[in-house]
Scaffold this active site. Structure first.
Site, PDB file in Angstrom:
ATOM      1  N   ASP A  17     -26.459  43.756  42.847  1.00  0.00           N
ATOM      2  CA  ASP A  17     -26.570  44.688  41.747  1.00  0.00           C
ATOM      3  C   ASP A  17     -25.345  45.740  41.837  1.00  0.00           C
ATOM      4  O   ASP A  17     -25.650  46.855  41.810  1.00  0.00           O
ATOM      5  CB  ASP A  17     -27.628  45.472  42.023  1.00  0.00           C
ATOM      6  CG  ASP A  17     -28.867  44.497  42.323  1.00  0.00           C
ATOM      7  OD1 ASP A  17     -28.880  43.498  41.605  1.00  0.00           O
ATOM      8  OD2 ASP A  17     -29.836  44.865  43.174  1.00  0.00           O
ATOM      9  N   GLU A 189     -33.302  43.428  31.948  1.00  0.00           N
ATOM     10  CA  GLU A 189     -33.368  44.458  33.226  1.00  0.00           C
ATOM     11  C   GLU A 189     -31.800  44.693  33.512  1.00  0.00           C
ATOM     12  O   GLU A 189     -30.987  44.302  32.480  1.00  0.00           O
ATOM     13  CB  GLU A 189     -33.774  43.843  34.642  1.00  0.00           C
ATOM     14  CG  GLU A 189     -33.112  42.682  35.008  1.00  0.00           C
ATOM     15  CD  GLU A 189     -33.831  42.192  36.163  1.00  0.00           C
ATOM     16  OE1 GLU A 189     -34.610  42.711  36.848  1.00  0.00           O
ATOM     17  OE2 GLU A 189     -33.365  40.666  36.541  1.00  0.00           O
TER      18      GLU A 189
END
Length: 528
Positions: A17, A189
Site C-alpha cells: 500500500d 478502494e
C-alpha cells in the site's frame, strides 16, 4: 547524463500500500504495517532508484493502540503528503475485518520534520478504510476514502466519498460527497486525488489486492465529480499474465518529480511457489506520462508492471547498505526491528540491563493478540539465512525462547529451547499451520545447562532448514527441511495482508517472566 535503471521491487518484502510524496528534492514512501509496531514505515530516496528505511511515524501507544487487534488488522493503507512545510499522515487502525462489519477509525498526524516528532492523532471518521488527504492548489484540503456497506443486499465496497478537512478546526466539515462508484472490476478502494491542467484525477485500486488487482484512473473538471473512467482501463494490472515476475500489481500512488517527470508506486507480489507470496506484498514503481488527450498512462505503452524501469533525470544517490549483523550494543533498537501490537518498553525488553545483549522477558504465547515478547525483521529475499545466540535457562515446559519464522498467530515455525521433565533443557521445533499446532516434528535435542546456544535458519524459497550449535563452530541440522509456503498472504481461506518475519521471542506461560539474553542477530540475503 545517462539515466539510472530502477530495479523492481524497490522495497522488497512486506511493504504494501505505498504512498509516495515529494518534499523539495527528497522523496518518501509510507507503507502499511498492520499489527506490527512501530506503525507506518517511511523510506527515503533522492533519486527514486535507491531507497533507505528512514523512520516510523507512529512510535507511541497514544498514536496507535493495537493491543488486541486481530491478525492483519491495525494500520491499513497510510497516506503521506506534504504541504506548506508540513507532513501529513493519514492512517486507519482496523479493529475488526471479518464478517459483515469493518470497524475502521481513521486518524491524522502531522510533523514539521519527516523524522518527527509526529503529533498526537486527530480522529477523522470511520466510514471506511484507505483514507487519503488531498491538498488542492486553491488552499482547501479534502479527505477521500472508500465507504464500507455492511448490508447483505448491497455492494460492500460502496464507492469513494469526499469531505472537506479544516486544518484550523482539526476536523472534517461540510457534506459528504459520493464521487465515484468504480468500474466492473469492483472492490473499489485506495483512492488518491491529484490536480493537473484543470483536471482532477482520481486514482483507485480495484479488483481486490490479490491476482486481479489493478489501478483505475478517472477524472473530472470538478472535485465533486462526476468522474469519467479512462478509456484505456485499467492503467496497470498483472491480471491474466501469470508469466509476469510482478503479480498483484495495484494500489497506485503518483509523484511529480522536481525534474517534471511522473512516476507511480504500487504494490506487487512475487510468488515463491504456485500462488504463494511468502515475502508479502512489496512496493514497485513505474514511469508514467500524460497522453495528448490528458489521460495518465504507463510510459512504455503497456498496462503491465515492468521489473526494470528508466529512472528520472536525477543524479544517482545511493545509500550505505544496512548492516547484516546487530550486536545489540546500542541503547535503542535499530529502525529495522518490529514488535507485535505494542511498543518495546523496559517492562519486557531491555538493551541496558546487560550490555551487548538484547534481554527479552517471557510473556504470552504465539497465539496472543495482546502481549507477545517477540522482536523480528522482515524477510526481504527469497533465499536468506538468519542466526542468533542466546542464553536461556528454562525451569519447566511453559518457558520457551528461540528463533522464529513468523507470519501471524496461526502460522509460524519456531526453533525453541524449553525444559522437559525427562530431558531437562532441550531444543526442538514447533509450528502452527492455519492454527493447527504441532510439536512432534523432530526429536528434542538435549542441551547442557548453563551453556549458550546458537540457532540458525536457512530459507530457500518455500523451504526452511534449522540448525543449532553448542560450544563449537559447527552447525548441526535439527529436523527435516520444512515447507513454509503456508507463511504467506495466500495460504488460508480468508485473505491476509502482511508477510514473513524472522526474529527472536520468549514465552513464559506461567507468568513469571523468565528472561532470555540474545547476544546478536544476523540476517543475510542470498538472492533477491
Amino acid at each position: 547524463m545517462s539515466r539510472s535503471l530502477i530495479q523492481n521491487p524497490i522495497l522488497r518484502g512486506f511493504h504494501p500500500d505505498p504512498s509516495i510524496c515529494r518534499a523539495g528534492e527528497d522523496y518518501y514512501i509510507a507503507t502499511s504495517t498492520f499489527e506490527w509496531f512501530p506503525g507506518v514505515r517511511i523510506h527515503h530516496s533522492r533519486d527514486l532508484v535507491h531507497w533507505r528505511l528512514l523512520t516510523h511515524a507512529l512510535t507511541r501507544k497514544s498514536q496507535l493502540d493495537m493491543e488486541g487487534d486481530l491478525d492483519s488488522g491495525g494500520v491499513w493503507a497510510p497516506c503521506l503528503s506534504y504541504d506548506n512545510e508540513i507532513f501529513y499522515l493519514i492512517y486507519t487502525d482496523v479493529k475488526s475485518r471479518q464478517g459483515a462489519f469493518k470497524d475502521t477509525p481513521n486518524y491524522l498526524v502531522t510533523a514539521r520534520n519527516i523524522e518527527g516528532p509526529w503529533s498526537e492523532p486527530v480522529y477523522l471518521n470511520s466510514s471506511g478504510f484507505d483514507p487519503s488527504l488531498f491538498h488542492d492548489p486553491d488552499g482547501r484540503k479534502w479527505l477521500v476514502n472508500m465507504r464500507w456497506d455492511h448490508r447483505t443486499d448491497k455492494n460492500s465496497f460502496a464507492g469513494i466519498v469526499l469531505q472537506e478537512y479544516s486544518a484550523e478546526l482539526e476536523r472534517l466539515i461540510g457534506p459528504v460527497f459520493p464521487i465515484y462508484k468504480g468500474t466492473a472490476l469492483g472492490l473499489t478502494e485506495g483512492p488518491h486525488l491529484y490536480r493537473k491542467d484543470g483536471w482532477y484525477y482520481l486514482i483507485t485500486a480495484e479488483g481486490g489486492t490479490q491476482y486481479n488487482h489493478a489501478v483505475t484512473v478517472a477524472r473530472s473538471r470538478n472535485i465533486e465529480g462526476p468522474y469519467e473512467t479512462a478509456p484505456l482501463h485499467p492503467v496497470l494490472t498483472s491480471a491474466g499474465n501469470s508469466g509476469l515476475e510482478l503479480q498483484k500489481a495495484g494500489h497506485g500512488c503518483l509523484v511529480h518529480t522536481h525534474t517534471d517527470e511522473w512516476y507511480m508506486v504500487h504494490l506487487c507480489g512475487r510468488p515463491v511457489k504456485e500462488k504463494y507470496c511468502n515475502l508479502g506484498r512489496e512496493t514497485a514503481i513505474q514511469r508514467c506520462e500524460f497522453t495528448e488527450d490528458a489521460w495518465l498512462a504507463l510510459a512504455d505503452g503497456t498496462n503491465r508492471p515492468s521489473v526494470t524501469v528508466e529512472g528520472p533525470d536525477i543524479p544517482a544517490h545511493p545509500f550505505p547498505a544496512a548492516a547484516e549483523r546487530d550486536d545489540f550494543d546500542a541503547r535503542e533498537l535499530d529502525v529495522r526491528w518490529s514488535t507485535l501490537r505494542v511498543p518495546a518498553d523496559e517492562s519486557w525488553l531491555s538493551l541496558k540491563e546487560r550490555q551487548g545483549f538484547l534481554r527479552l522477558k517471557g510473556r504470552e504465547s504465539m497465539s496472543s493478540l495482546h502481549r507477545q515478547s517477540l522482536v523480528a525483521l522482515r524477510q526481504q529475499a527469497f533465499c536468506c539465512s538468519a542466526e542468533t545466540e542466546l542464553e536461556f535457562e528454562p525451569e519447566h515446559f511453559q518457558q520457551m525462547a528461540g528463533l522464529i519464522v513468523y507470519y501471524d498467530t496461526k502460522d509460524y515455525v519456531y526453533l525453541r529451547i524449553t525444559h522437559d521433565e525427562v530431558l531437562g533443557k532441550c531444543l526442538g521445533i514447533v509450528r502452527s499451520v492455519d492454527g493447527v499446532y504441532e510439536d512432534s516434528i523432530c526429536a528434542q535435542a538435549p542441551l547442557p545447562p548453563g551453556a549458550s546456544c546458537r540457532l540458525k535458519v536457512l530459507i530457500e524459497r518455500e523451504s526452511a532448514q534449522f540448525y543449532y550449535s553448542v560450544g563449537n563452530t559447527l552447525w548441526d541440522k535439527i529436523g527435516p527441511s520444512l515447507d513454509i509456503y503456508h507463511l504467506s498472504d495466500d495460504f488460508p481461506a480468508y485473505i491476509r495482508f502482511t508477510g514473513t518475519f524472522i526474529g527472536m521471542c520468549v514465552q513464559d506461560l506461567s507468568g513469571t517472566f523468565q528472561a532470555a539474553d540474545f547476544d546478536y542477530f544476523e540476517y543475510k540475503e542470498h538472492s533477491r
